[in-house]
Design an enzyme around this catalytic site. Structure first.
Site, PDB file in Angstrom:
ATOM      1  CD  GLU A   1      -1.906   2.282  -3.698  1.00  0.00           C
ATOM      2  OE1 GLU A   1      -3.024   2.654  -4.059  1.00  0.00           O
ATOM      3  OE2 GLU A   1      -1.548   2.303  -2.505  1.00  0.00           O
TER       4      GLU A   1
ATOM      5  CG  ASP B   1      -1.936   1.033   1.269  1.00  0.00           C
ATOM      6  OD1 ASP B   1      -2.852   0.941   0.444  1.00  0.00           O
ATOM      7  OD2 ASP B   1      -1.859   1.958   2.102  1.00  0.00           O
TER       8      ASP B   1
HETATM    9  C1  NOJ Z   1      -4.285   3.112  -0.894  1.00  0.00           C
HETATM   10  C2  NOJ Z   1      -5.418   2.143  -0.755  1.00  0.00           C
HETATM   11  O1  NOJ Z   1      -5.642   1.518  -1.985  1.00  0.00           O
HETATM   12  C3  NOJ Z   1      -6.598   2.909  -0.256  1.00  0.00           C
HETATM   13  O2  NOJ Z   1      -7.778   2.168  -0.294  1.00  0.00           O
HETATM   14  C4  NOJ Z   1      -6.300   3.382   1.139  1.00  0.00           C
HETATM   15  O3  NOJ Z   1      -7.370   4.163   1.607  1.00  0.00           O
HETATM   16  C5  NOJ Z   1      -5.010   4.217   1.159  1.00  0.00           C
HETATM   17  N1  NOJ Z   1      -3.948   3.613   0.416  1.00  0.00           N
HETATM   18  C6  NOJ Z   1      -4.520   4.431   2.559  1.00  0.00           C
HETATM   19  O4  NOJ Z   1      -4.028   3.228   3.084  1.00  0.00           O
END
Ligand code: NOJ
Length: 564
Positions: A273, A206
Protein backbone atom coordinates in the site's frame (compact mmCIF):
# COMPACT_ATOMS: atom_id res chain seq x y z
CA UNK A 1 0.12 -23.54 -17.61
CA UNK A 2 -2.47 -23.68 -14.89
CA UNK A 3 -2.16 -21.04 -12.17
CA UNK A 4 -1.40 -23.80 -9.66
CA UNK A 5 1.68 -25.03 -11.52
CA UNK A 6 3.04 -21.60 -12.46
CA UNK A 7 5.89 -20.52 -10.17
CA UNK A 8 4.84 -16.89 -10.72
CA UNK A 9 1.22 -17.75 -9.98
CA UNK A 10 0.76 -14.40 -8.20
CA UNK A 11 1.11 -12.53 -11.51
CA UNK A 12 -1.99 -14.21 -12.90
CA UNK A 13 -4.09 -14.68 -9.83
CA UNK A 14 -7.33 -12.95 -8.88
CA UNK A 15 -7.56 -11.51 -5.36
CA UNK A 16 -10.70 -11.13 -3.26
CA UNK A 17 -10.45 -8.88 -0.21
CA UNK A 18 -12.35 -9.98 2.88
CA UNK A 19 -12.89 -7.52 5.72
CA UNK A 20 -13.33 -10.30 8.30
CA UNK A 21 -15.44 -8.23 10.70
CA UNK A 22 -18.08 -7.77 8.03
CA UNK A 23 -18.03 -10.99 6.03
CA UNK A 24 -19.80 -13.74 7.98
CA UNK A 25 -20.52 -14.16 11.69
CA UNK A 26 -20.45 -17.79 12.83
CA UNK A 27 -21.13 -17.35 16.57
CA UNK A 28 -23.91 -14.80 16.81
CA UNK A 29 -21.92 -11.96 18.39
CA UNK A 30 -22.58 -9.71 15.40
CA UNK A 31 -18.91 -9.67 14.39
CA UNK A 32 -17.67 -11.57 11.37
CA UNK A 33 -15.00 -14.15 12.15
CA UNK A 34 -12.64 -16.75 10.73
CA UNK A 35 -15.13 -19.61 11.10
CA UNK A 36 -17.53 -17.40 9.17
CA UNK A 37 -14.98 -17.21 6.35
CA UNK A 38 -14.47 -20.99 6.57
CA UNK A 39 -18.21 -21.42 6.10
CA UNK A 40 -18.10 -19.36 2.89
CA UNK A 41 -15.24 -21.13 1.14
CA UNK A 42 -17.68 -22.99 -1.12
CA UNK A 43 -19.11 -19.65 -2.19
CA UNK A 44 -15.68 -18.12 -2.80
CA UNK A 45 -14.50 -21.12 -4.77
CA UNK A 46 -17.65 -21.17 -6.87
CA UNK A 47 -17.29 -17.45 -7.47
CA UNK A 48 -13.95 -18.37 -9.00
CA UNK A 49 -11.52 -16.14 -7.14
CA UNK A 50 -8.15 -17.75 -6.43
CA UNK A 51 -6.55 -15.71 -3.65
CA UNK A 52 -8.17 -14.40 -0.48
CA UNK A 53 -6.73 -11.36 1.29
CA UNK A 54 -8.00 -10.94 4.83
CA UNK A 55 -7.72 -7.58 6.58
CA UNK A 56 -5.97 -8.00 9.98
CA UNK A 57 -7.49 -10.41 12.49
CA UNK A 58 -4.64 -10.40 14.99
CA UNK A 59 -4.82 -9.53 18.68
CA UNK A 60 -5.85 -5.90 18.90
CA UNK A 61 -7.81 -3.47 21.05
CA UNK A 62 -9.70 -2.76 17.78
CA UNK A 63 -9.25 1.00 18.04
CA UNK A 64 -8.75 0.91 14.25
CA UNK A 65 -10.51 -2.43 13.79
CA UNK A 66 -7.41 -4.55 13.57
CA UNK A 67 -4.94 -2.09 12.04
CA UNK A 68 -3.72 -1.53 15.60
CA UNK A 69 -2.04 -4.78 16.59
CA UNK A 70 -1.08 -5.66 20.14
CA UNK A 71 0.21 -9.19 19.43
CA UNK A 72 1.23 -10.09 15.89
CA UNK A 73 1.26 -13.82 16.51
CA UNK A 74 -2.08 -14.16 18.31
CA UNK A 75 -5.62 -14.05 16.91
CA UNK A 76 -8.14 -11.57 18.28
CA UNK A 77 -10.94 -13.42 20.12
CA UNK A 78 -13.35 -11.30 18.05
CA UNK A 79 -12.27 -13.37 15.05
CA UNK A 80 -11.48 -16.77 16.57
CA UNK A 81 -8.46 -18.76 17.59
CA UNK A 82 -5.10 -19.81 16.25
CA UNK A 83 -6.66 -23.20 15.52
CA UNK A 84 -9.29 -21.46 13.33
CA UNK A 85 -6.52 -19.59 11.52
CA UNK A 86 -4.54 -22.77 10.87
CA UNK A 87 -7.69 -24.53 9.70
CA UNK A 88 -8.38 -21.67 7.32
CA UNK A 89 -4.88 -21.90 5.85
CA UNK A 90 -5.26 -25.67 5.45
CA UNK A 91 -8.72 -25.58 3.91
CA UNK A 92 -7.94 -22.73 1.54
CA UNK A 93 -4.88 -24.61 0.31
CA UNK A 94 -6.81 -27.87 0.03
CA UNK A 95 -9.00 -26.10 -2.54
CA UNK A 96 -5.97 -24.97 -4.54
CA UNK A 97 -6.59 -21.40 -3.39
CA UNK A 98 -4.20 -18.95 -1.73
CA UNK A 99 -4.25 -16.71 1.31
CA UNK A 100 -2.84 -13.21 1.83
CA UNK A 101 -2.33 -11.78 5.31
CA UNK A 102 -2.33 -8.11 6.13
CA UNK A 103 0.96 -6.97 7.69
CA UNK A 104 0.91 -3.73 9.63
CA UNK A 105 4.64 -3.13 9.83
CA UNK A 106 4.67 0.64 10.25
CA UNK A 107 3.06 0.87 13.68
CA UNK A 108 1.72 -1.19 16.55
CA UNK A 109 -1.17 -0.54 18.88
CA UNK A 110 -0.37 1.70 21.83
CA UNK A 111 -1.43 -1.36 23.86
CA UNK A 112 1.34 -3.53 22.41
CA UNK A 113 3.66 -4.64 25.26
CA UNK A 114 6.55 -3.08 23.31
CA UNK A 115 4.92 0.34 23.44
CA UNK A 116 3.74 -0.07 27.02
CA UNK A 117 7.36 -0.73 27.98
CA UNK A 118 8.64 2.01 25.71
CA UNK A 119 6.43 4.68 27.22
CA UNK A 120 6.98 3.52 30.80
CA UNK A 121 10.34 5.27 31.14
CA UNK A 122 12.85 7.06 28.97
CA UNK A 123 15.42 4.57 30.22
CA UNK A 124 13.43 1.49 29.23
CA UNK A 125 15.20 -0.85 26.81
CA UNK A 126 12.25 -0.60 24.40
CA UNK A 127 12.33 3.23 24.44
CA UNK A 128 14.18 3.37 21.14
CA UNK A 129 11.74 0.97 19.46
CA UNK A 130 9.47 3.95 18.76
CA UNK A 131 10.12 7.55 17.73
CA UNK A 132 10.52 9.65 20.87
CA UNK A 133 11.76 13.24 20.86
CA UNK A 134 11.88 16.25 23.12
CA UNK A 135 9.47 19.03 22.24
CA UNK A 136 10.69 22.32 20.88
CA UNK A 137 12.51 24.50 23.36
CA UNK A 138 12.25 26.52 25.54
CA UNK A 139 9.56 24.50 27.30
CA UNK A 140 9.24 21.39 25.17
CA UNK A 141 5.48 21.80 25.12
CA UNK A 142 5.21 22.10 21.34
CA UNK A 143 5.89 19.19 18.97
CA UNK A 144 9.52 18.46 18.03
CA UNK A 145 8.97 19.40 14.36
CA UNK A 146 6.20 20.08 11.82
CA UNK A 147 5.63 16.47 10.66
CA UNK A 148 1.98 15.79 10.02
CA UNK A 149 0.06 12.53 10.21
CA UNK A 150 -1.67 11.09 7.14
CA UNK A 151 -4.94 12.44 8.49
CA UNK A 152 -3.65 16.01 8.81
CA UNK A 153 -2.67 17.64 12.08
CA UNK A 154 0.58 17.02 13.91
CA UNK A 155 1.72 13.41 14.00
CA UNK A 156 3.38 14.03 17.40
CA UNK A 157 1.70 13.13 20.68
CA UNK A 158 2.82 14.31 24.08
CA UNK A 159 3.41 11.80 26.84
CA UNK A 160 3.19 13.51 30.22
CA UNK A 161 4.79 10.56 32.02
CA UNK A 162 8.19 11.00 30.40
CA UNK A 163 7.79 14.56 29.10
CA UNK A 164 8.57 13.54 25.50
CA UNK A 165 6.61 13.23 22.26
CA UNK A 166 6.08 10.12 20.11
CA UNK A 167 5.27 10.07 16.41
CA UNK A 168 2.31 8.32 14.75
CA UNK A 169 1.73 8.41 10.97
CA UNK A 170 -1.94 7.56 11.42
CA UNK A 171 -3.87 7.75 14.72
CA UNK A 172 -2.45 8.58 18.16
CA UNK A 173 -3.05 5.00 19.34
CA UNK A 174 -0.93 3.64 16.47
CA UNK A 175 2.64 4.71 17.38
CA UNK A 176 5.21 4.30 14.58
CA UNK A 177 8.04 1.84 15.08
CA UNK A 178 11.62 3.01 14.75
CA UNK A 179 13.04 1.06 11.81
CA UNK A 180 16.47 2.59 12.38
CA UNK A 181 16.74 0.35 15.41
CA UNK A 182 18.08 -3.01 14.11
CA UNK A 183 16.18 -4.87 16.84
CA UNK A 184 12.88 -3.50 15.52
CA UNK A 185 13.74 -4.53 11.99
CA UNK A 186 14.67 -8.02 13.13
CA UNK A 187 11.52 -8.35 15.22
CA UNK A 188 9.27 -7.31 12.33
CA UNK A 189 11.09 -9.50 9.79
CA UNK A 190 10.63 -12.31 12.32
CA UNK A 191 6.87 -11.73 12.24
CA UNK A 192 6.89 -11.78 8.45
CA UNK A 193 8.74 -15.12 8.48
CA UNK A 194 6.44 -16.45 11.18
CA UNK A 195 3.35 -16.07 8.96
CA UNK A 196 5.14 -17.24 5.82
CA UNK A 197 6.20 -20.34 7.75
CA UNK A 198 2.61 -20.78 8.86
CA UNK A 199 1.52 -20.87 5.21
CA UNK A 200 0.62 -17.31 4.14
CA UNK A 201 1.02 -17.09 0.35
CA UNK A 202 1.29 -13.35 0.24
CA UNK A 203 1.42 -10.27 2.43
CA UNK A 204 -0.36 -6.99 1.96
CA UNK A 205 1.79 -4.23 3.43
CA UNK A 206 -0.12 -1.50 5.24
CA UNK A 207 1.11 2.12 4.63
CA UNK A 208 4.45 0.72 3.59
CA UNK A 209 5.55 4.14 2.30
CA UNK A 210 5.84 5.51 5.85
CA UNK A 211 8.26 2.99 7.38
CA UNK A 212 11.45 5.06 7.62
CA UNK A 213 11.55 8.69 8.77
CA UNK A 214 14.53 10.89 8.15
CA UNK A 215 17.15 10.58 10.87
CA UNK A 216 17.62 14.37 10.90
CA UNK A 217 14.07 14.98 12.15
CA UNK A 218 14.18 18.18 10.06
CA UNK A 219 10.93 20.00 9.27
CA UNK A 220 9.08 19.00 6.11
CA UNK A 221 9.05 21.83 3.55
CA UNK A 222 5.94 23.84 2.70
CA UNK A 223 3.64 22.77 -0.15
CA UNK A 224 0.57 24.51 -1.58
CA UNK A 225 -1.35 21.21 -1.71
CA UNK A 226 -4.25 21.01 0.76
CA UNK A 227 -5.31 17.38 0.22
CA UNK A 228 -3.15 14.35 -0.63
CA UNK A 229 -4.32 12.09 -3.48
CA UNK A 230 -3.53 8.61 -4.77
CA UNK A 231 -0.98 9.95 -7.23
CA UNK A 232 0.54 12.54 -4.90
CA UNK A 233 0.76 11.82 -1.16
CA UNK A 234 1.89 15.37 -0.32
CA UNK A 235 -0.74 17.58 1.25
CA UNK A 236 -1.91 19.35 4.39
CA UNK A 237 0.38 22.12 3.15
CA UNK A 238 3.60 20.20 3.34
CA UNK A 239 5.78 17.96 1.24
CA UNK A 240 6.26 14.88 3.39
CA UNK A 241 9.81 14.31 2.19
CA UNK A 242 11.12 13.27 5.60
CA UNK A 243 8.20 11.00 6.53
CA UNK A 244 6.99 9.36 3.30
CA UNK A 245 8.85 7.52 0.51
CA UNK A 246 12.17 7.84 2.30
CA UNK A 247 14.99 6.23 0.26
CA UNK A 248 15.58 3.88 3.20
CA UNK A 249 11.98 2.64 2.94
CA UNK A 250 12.54 1.84 -0.72
CA UNK A 251 15.78 0.04 0.16
CA UNK A 252 13.85 -1.91 2.79
CA UNK A 253 11.40 -3.10 0.12
CA UNK A 254 14.32 -4.93 -1.48
CA UNK A 255 15.45 -6.34 1.85
CA UNK A 256 11.95 -7.63 2.56
CA UNK A 257 11.77 -9.17 -0.88
CA UNK A 258 14.96 -11.09 -0.17
CA UNK A 259 13.33 -12.56 2.96
CA UNK A 260 10.22 -13.56 1.01
CA UNK A 261 12.30 -15.05 -1.81
CA UNK A 262 13.62 -17.67 0.60
CA UNK A 263 10.22 -19.32 0.21
CA UNK A 264 9.90 -21.16 -3.10
CA UNK A 265 7.23 -23.76 -3.14
CA UNK A 266 5.03 -22.04 -3.66
CA UNK A 267 6.49 -18.60 -4.33
CA UNK A 268 5.09 -15.93 -1.98
CA UNK A 269 4.37 -12.32 -2.86
CA UNK A 270 4.24 -8.82 -1.39
CA UNK A 271 1.73 -6.16 -2.36
CA UNK A 272 2.40 -2.69 -1.04
CA UNK A 273 0.00 0.00 0.00
CA UNK A 274 1.96 2.95 -1.34
CA UNK A 275 0.85 6.17 -2.97
CA UNK A 276 2.37 8.39 -5.61
CA UNK A 277 2.93 8.73 -9.31
CA UNK A 278 3.88 5.75 -11.43
CA UNK A 279 7.59 6.51 -11.22
CA UNK A 280 7.53 6.50 -7.42
CA UNK A 281 5.35 3.38 -7.21
CA UNK A 282 7.70 1.56 -9.52
CA UNK A 283 10.69 2.38 -7.32
CA UNK A 284 9.08 0.15 -4.67
CA UNK A 285 9.09 -2.71 -7.18
CA UNK A 286 12.83 -2.22 -7.81
CA UNK A 287 14.59 -1.24 -11.05
CA UNK A 288 15.07 -4.93 -11.86
CA UNK A 289 11.72 -6.07 -10.42
CA UNK A 290 13.56 -7.20 -7.29
CA UNK A 291 11.41 -5.20 -4.83
CA UNK A 292 7.75 -5.55 -3.91
CA UNK A 293 6.08 -7.96 -6.33
CA UNK A 294 3.03 -5.70 -6.70
CA UNK A 295 1.85 -2.30 -5.57
CA UNK A 296 -1.73 -1.12 -5.50
CA UNK A 297 -2.36 1.23 -8.41
CA UNK A 298 -4.98 3.30 -6.65
CA UNK A 299 -5.68 5.44 -9.67
CA UNK A 300 -8.03 2.63 -10.72
CA UNK A 301 -10.05 3.44 -7.58
CA UNK A 302 -11.26 6.50 -9.43
CA UNK A 303 -12.22 4.66 -12.61
CA UNK A 304 -15.53 5.75 -14.08
CA UNK A 305 -17.30 3.94 -16.86
CA UNK A 306 -15.89 6.20 -19.58
CA UNK A 307 -14.12 4.85 -22.67
CA UNK A 308 -11.43 7.55 -23.01
CA UNK A 309 -10.73 7.51 -19.27
CA UNK A 310 -10.35 3.72 -19.16
CA UNK A 311 -8.18 3.68 -22.26
CA UNK A 312 -5.92 6.33 -20.69
CA UNK A 313 -5.75 4.35 -17.43
CA UNK A 314 -4.82 1.09 -19.13
CA UNK A 315 -2.29 2.85 -21.39
CA UNK A 316 -0.67 4.46 -18.38
CA UNK A 317 -0.47 1.22 -16.42
CA UNK A 318 0.87 -0.64 -19.46
CA UNK A 319 3.52 2.01 -20.07
CA UNK A 320 4.57 2.26 -16.44
CA UNK A 321 4.44 -1.41 -15.51
CA UNK A 322 5.52 -3.37 -18.61
CA UNK A 323 6.49 -7.03 -18.14
CA UNK A 324 8.14 -8.28 -15.97
CA UNK A 325 6.19 -5.81 -13.80
CA UNK A 326 2.51 -6.50 -13.24
CA UNK A 327 -0.08 -3.75 -12.77
CA UNK A 328 -2.96 -4.09 -10.32
CA UNK A 329 -6.58 -3.02 -10.78
CA UNK A 330 -8.48 -2.01 -7.64
CA UNK A 331 -12.01 -0.62 -7.63
CA UNK A 332 -12.67 -0.53 -3.91
CA UNK A 333 -11.33 -1.38 -0.48
CA UNK A 334 -12.13 -0.94 3.20
CA UNK A 335 -11.08 2.73 3.12
CA UNK A 336 -12.77 4.00 -0.03
CA UNK A 337 -16.28 4.62 -1.34
CA UNK A 338 -17.68 1.56 -3.03
CA UNK A 339 -17.57 1.20 -6.81
CA UNK A 340 -21.40 1.25 -6.96
CA UNK A 341 -21.36 4.87 -5.79
CA UNK A 342 -19.08 5.94 -8.65
CA UNK A 343 -21.29 4.37 -11.28
CA UNK A 344 -24.57 5.26 -9.57
CA UNK A 345 -25.55 1.61 -9.11
CA UNK A 346 -25.69 1.01 -12.85
CA UNK A 347 -25.55 -2.78 -13.18
CA UNK A 348 -24.43 -2.92 -16.81
CA UNK A 349 -21.65 -0.41 -16.11
CA UNK A 350 -20.56 -2.57 -13.18
CA UNK A 351 -20.39 -5.59 -15.52
CA UNK A 352 -18.38 -3.57 -18.01
CA UNK A 353 -15.87 -2.53 -15.38
CA UNK A 354 -15.68 -6.11 -14.11
CA UNK A 355 -14.98 -7.23 -17.67
CA UNK A 356 -12.03 -4.84 -17.83
CA UNK A 357 -10.65 -5.80 -14.47
CA UNK A 358 -10.75 -9.48 -15.36
CA UNK A 359 -9.49 -9.32 -18.94
CA UNK A 360 -6.80 -6.66 -18.83
CA UNK A 361 -3.15 -7.49 -18.05
CA UNK A 362 -2.76 -7.25 -14.28
CA UNK A 363 -3.88 -8.61 -10.95
CA UNK A 364 -7.47 -7.71 -10.05
CA UNK A 365 -8.38 -6.96 -6.42
CA UNK A 366 -12.11 -7.44 -5.82
CA UNK A 367 -13.51 -5.99 -2.60
CA UNK A 368 -16.08 -8.19 -0.86
CA UNK A 369 -19.62 -7.43 -2.04
CA UNK A 370 -18.40 -5.73 -5.22
CA UNK A 371 -19.51 -8.83 -7.10
CA UNK A 372 -23.14 -8.14 -6.16
CA UNK A 373 -22.90 -4.37 -6.48
CA UNK A 374 -23.03 -3.60 -2.75
CA UNK A 375 -23.48 0.11 -2.16
CA UNK A 376 -22.05 2.53 0.36
CA UNK A 377 -24.16 2.71 3.46
CA UNK A 378 -24.74 6.37 4.21
CA UNK A 379 -24.02 6.48 7.97
CA UNK A 380 -23.75 9.95 9.56
CA UNK A 381 -20.32 10.85 10.91
CA UNK A 382 -21.48 11.12 14.49
CA UNK A 383 -22.76 7.53 14.38
CA UNK A 384 -19.53 6.20 12.88
CA UNK A 385 -17.52 3.60 14.79
CA UNK A 386 -14.57 4.30 12.54
CA UNK A 387 -11.94 6.30 14.48
CA UNK A 388 -11.46 8.48 11.41
CA UNK A 389 -15.16 9.44 11.58
CA UNK A 390 -14.71 10.31 15.25
CA UNK A 391 -11.78 12.52 14.40
CA UNK A 392 -13.75 14.43 11.76
CA UNK A 393 -17.12 14.39 13.54
CA UNK A 394 -17.48 18.18 13.36
CA UNK A 395 -17.13 18.37 9.58
CA UNK A 396 -20.43 19.46 8.01
CA UNK A 397 -22.38 16.81 6.13
CA UNK A 398 -22.27 18.66 2.77
CA UNK A 399 -18.44 18.47 2.90
CA UNK A 400 -18.59 14.78 3.80
CA UNK A 401 -20.73 14.20 0.69
CA UNK A 402 -18.47 16.36 -1.49
CA UNK A 403 -15.37 14.45 -0.37
CA UNK A 404 -17.13 11.11 -0.76
CA UNK A 405 -17.89 11.91 -4.40
CA UNK A 406 -14.18 12.62 -4.83
CA UNK A 407 -13.19 9.26 -3.41
CA UNK A 408 -12.43 10.33 0.18
CA UNK A 409 -14.41 8.62 2.96
CA UNK A 410 -14.44 10.31 6.33
CA UNK A 411 -16.59 7.55 7.78
CA UNK A 412 -15.19 4.27 6.52
CA UNK A 413 -18.07 2.35 8.13
CA UNK A 414 -19.91 3.27 4.95
CA UNK A 415 -17.95 0.81 2.84
CA UNK A 416 -17.67 -1.84 5.59
CA UNK A 417 -21.32 -2.75 6.07
CA UNK A 418 -21.97 -6.48 6.51
CA UNK A 419 -21.92 -8.75 3.47
CA UNK A 420 -25.37 -9.25 2.01
CA UNK A 421 -25.89 -12.98 1.63
CA UNK A 422 -29.70 -13.20 1.62
CA UNK A 423 -32.84 -11.08 1.77
CA UNK A 424 -33.52 -12.57 5.22
CA UNK A 425 -32.85 -11.21 8.72
CA UNK A 426 -29.42 -9.62 9.10
CA UNK A 427 -28.91 -10.30 5.39
CA UNK A 428 -27.71 -13.78 6.38
CA UNK A 429 -24.52 -12.18 7.78
CA UNK A 430 -25.34 -13.16 11.37
CA UNK A 431 -28.01 -15.13 13.21
CA UNK A 432 -31.39 -13.35 13.23
CA UNK A 433 -31.05 -12.69 16.97
CA UNK A 434 -27.60 -11.09 16.64
CA UNK A 435 -26.92 -7.36 16.51
CA UNK A 436 -24.44 -6.81 13.68
CA UNK A 437 -21.52 -4.55 14.60
CA UNK A 438 -22.56 -2.21 11.79
CA UNK A 439 -26.09 -1.76 10.49
CA UNK A 440 -27.15 -3.92 7.56
CA UNK A 441 -27.84 -1.97 4.38
CA UNK A 442 -31.62 -1.88 3.82
CA UNK A 443 -31.09 -2.66 0.13
CA UNK A 444 -30.09 -6.23 1.09
CA UNK A 445 -33.67 -7.17 0.25
CA UNK A 446 -32.76 -6.55 -3.39
CA UNK A 447 -28.96 -6.80 -3.47
CA UNK A 448 -27.81 -10.13 -2.07
CA UNK A 449 -25.99 -13.29 -3.10
CA UNK A 450 -29.03 -15.60 -2.95
CA UNK A 451 -31.23 -13.47 -5.20
CA UNK A 452 -28.48 -12.80 -7.69
CA UNK A 453 -27.51 -16.46 -7.87
CA UNK A 454 -31.00 -17.20 -9.18
CA UNK A 455 -30.94 -14.51 -11.89
CA UNK A 456 -28.86 -15.62 -14.89
CA UNK A 457 -28.11 -12.05 -16.01
CA UNK A 458 -27.13 -10.75 -12.56
CA UNK A 459 -23.87 -8.97 -11.78
CA UNK A 460 -22.84 -11.93 -9.61
CA UNK A 461 -23.30 -14.39 -12.46
CA UNK A 462 -21.37 -12.07 -14.75
CA UNK A 463 -18.43 -12.07 -12.29
CA UNK A 464 -18.62 -15.86 -12.08
CA UNK A 465 -18.59 -16.22 -15.85
CA UNK A 466 -15.73 -13.75 -16.29
CA UNK A 467 -13.66 -15.41 -13.57
CA UNK A 468 -14.30 -18.79 -15.21
CA UNK A 469 -13.17 -17.43 -18.57
CA UNK A 470 -10.04 -16.02 -17.00
CA UNK A 471 -9.19 -19.40 -15.49
CA UNK A 472 -9.88 -21.11 -18.77
CA UNK A 473 -7.89 -18.81 -21.07
CA UNK A 474 -4.13 -18.51 -20.43
CA UNK A 475 -4.00 -15.40 -22.63
CA UNK A 476 -6.25 -13.59 -20.15
CA UNK A 477 -3.98 -14.56 -17.27
CA UNK A 478 -0.61 -13.89 -18.80
CA UNK A 479 -0.93 -12.58 -22.35
CA UNK A 480 0.51 -9.30 -23.59
CA UNK A 481 -1.99 -6.54 -24.29
CA UNK A 482 -2.26 -4.72 -27.59
CA UNK A 483 -4.88 -2.23 -28.69
CA UNK A 484 -7.25 -3.09 -31.49
CA UNK A 485 -7.76 -0.09 -33.75
CA UNK A 486 -10.67 -0.15 -36.16
CA UNK A 487 -11.16 2.78 -38.52
CA UNK A 488 -14.12 4.90 -37.58
CA UNK A 489 -14.22 3.36 -34.11
CA UNK A 490 -16.07 5.63 -31.65
CA UNK A 491 -14.01 6.92 -28.71
CA UNK A 492 -16.44 5.25 -26.36
CA UNK A 493 -15.38 1.82 -27.65
CA UNK A 494 -12.35 0.26 -26.00
CA UNK A 495 -10.90 -2.78 -27.74
CA UNK A 496 -7.80 -4.83 -27.02
CA UNK A 497 -6.28 -8.22 -27.71
CA UNK A 498 -4.47 -10.43 -25.23
CA UNK A 499 -1.91 -12.71 -26.83
CA UNK A 500 0.45 -15.29 -25.47
CA UNK A 501 3.56 -16.11 -27.48
CA UNK A 502 3.30 -19.15 -29.81
CA UNK A 503 -0.25 -19.75 -28.79
CA UNK A 504 -3.44 -20.10 -30.76
CA UNK A 505 -5.32 -16.88 -31.57
CA UNK A 506 -5.42 -14.29 -28.83
CA UNK A 507 -8.48 -13.18 -26.95
CA UNK A 508 -10.25 -10.06 -28.24
CA UNK A 509 -12.14 -7.78 -25.87
CA UNK A 510 -14.61 -5.10 -27.00
CA UNK A 511 -16.11 -2.76 -24.43
CA UNK A 512 -18.86 -0.33 -25.30
CA UNK A 513 -18.87 2.56 -22.83
CA UNK A 514 -21.61 4.37 -24.69
CA UNK A 515 -25.28 4.44 -23.79
CA UNK A 516 -25.87 3.85 -27.50
CA UNK A 517 -25.55 0.59 -29.40
CA UNK A 518 -22.48 0.19 -31.58
CA UNK A 519 -22.09 -2.00 -34.69
CA UNK A 520 -19.06 -4.29 -34.69
CA UNK A 521 -17.56 -5.87 -37.75
CA UNK A 522 -16.44 -9.27 -36.55
CA UNK A 523 -15.47 -10.76 -39.90
CA UNK A 524 -11.91 -11.15 -38.57
CA UNK A 525 -13.21 -13.04 -35.56
CA UNK A 526 -16.04 -15.01 -37.13
CA UNK A 527 -15.88 -18.66 -36.32
CA UNK A 528 -14.85 -17.95 -32.76
CA UNK A 529 -16.76 -18.04 -29.48
CA UNK A 530 -18.37 -14.88 -28.25
CA UNK A 531 -19.02 -14.16 -24.59
CA UNK A 532 -21.31 -11.29 -23.64
CA UNK A 533 -21.52 -9.45 -20.33
CA UNK A 534 -25.23 -8.98 -20.94
CA UNK A 535 -26.26 -12.52 -20.22
CA UNK A 536 -23.02 -14.44 -19.67
CA UNK A 537 -23.86 -16.56 -22.69
CA UNK A 538 -21.40 -18.06 -25.14
CA UNK A 539 -22.41 -18.14 -28.79
CA UNK A 540 -20.66 -18.62 -32.12
CA UNK A 541 -19.54 -15.17 -33.25
CA UNK A 542 -21.53 -13.77 -36.16
CA UNK A 543 -19.85 -11.63 -38.87
CA UNK A 544 -21.54 -8.55 -37.53
CA UNK A 545 -22.59 -7.84 -34.02
CA UNK A 546 -24.58 -5.04 -32.49
CA UNK A 547 -22.95 -4.15 -29.16
CA UNK A 548 -25.69 -3.05 -26.78
CA UNK A 549 -25.14 0.02 -24.56
CA UNK A 550 -22.50 -0.80 -21.93
CA UNK A 551 -21.96 -4.30 -23.25
CA UNK A 552 -18.65 -6.11 -23.11
CA UNK A 553 -17.89 -8.97 -25.47
CA UNK A 554 -14.95 -11.31 -25.41
CA UNK A 555 -13.99 -13.43 -28.43
CA UNK A 556 -11.79 -16.48 -28.13
CA UNK A 557 -10.91 -19.95 -29.40
CA UNK A 558 -12.72 -21.74 -32.15
CA UNK A 559 -16.42 -21.60 -32.97
CA UNK A 560 -18.88 -23.48 -30.84
CA UNK A 561 -20.75 -26.20 -32.68
CA UNK A 562 -24.00 -24.58 -31.74
CA UNK A 563 -25.16 -21.75 -29.51
CA UNK A 564 -25.39 -22.61 -25.84
C1 NOJ B 1 -4.29 1.84 5.85
C2 NOJ B 1 -5.43 0.89 6.08
O1 NOJ B 1 -5.95 0.49 4.85
C3 NOJ B 1 -6.42 1.59 6.95
O2 NOJ B 1 -7.62 0.90 7.06
C4 NOJ B 1 -5.79 1.81 8.30
O3 NOJ B 1 -6.68 2.53 9.11
C5 NOJ B 1 -4.48 2.59 8.16
N1 NOJ B 1 -3.64 2.10 7.11
C6 NOJ B 1 -3.68 2.55 9.43
O4 NOJ B 1 -3.17 1.26 9.63
Amino acid sequence: MSPASDPHWWKRTTVYQIYPRSFADSNGDGIGDLRGVLGKLDYLQSLGVETLWLSPFFQSPQADFGYDISDYKAISPDYGTLADCNELIKKVHARGMKLVFDMVLNHTSDQHPWFLSSRSSSLNNKRDWYLWRDGRQPHGKSPPNNWRSMLGGSGWHYDANTGQWYFASFLANQPDLNYRNPEVKQAMLGIVSHWLDAGADGLRLDIFNALFKDASFADNPFSCRPVPTESNPHGFFQKHIHTIDHPDTIAFALELRAVVDRYHSPERFLVGEVFGDAAMLKRYCGDAAQGLHLVFLFESLRAHASGPEIRALISEFEASFPAPYTPTYVYGNHDRPRLALRIRNHEEKAKLLAAIQLTVRGVPFIYYGEEIGMENHDIPLHEGLDPVAARFRLIPQFLVRWLRRRGVLLNRDECRSPMQWTAGPNAGFAAPSAKPWLPIHPNHLRINVATQSERPDSLLNCYRALLALRRELPALQAGALEWIEISGMPRSLVAFRRTIANAVPGVDVFLNFSSRACALDLSAQSGRTLFSSRDASRIAAPREYQLAPHEAVILFGEALQSSQ
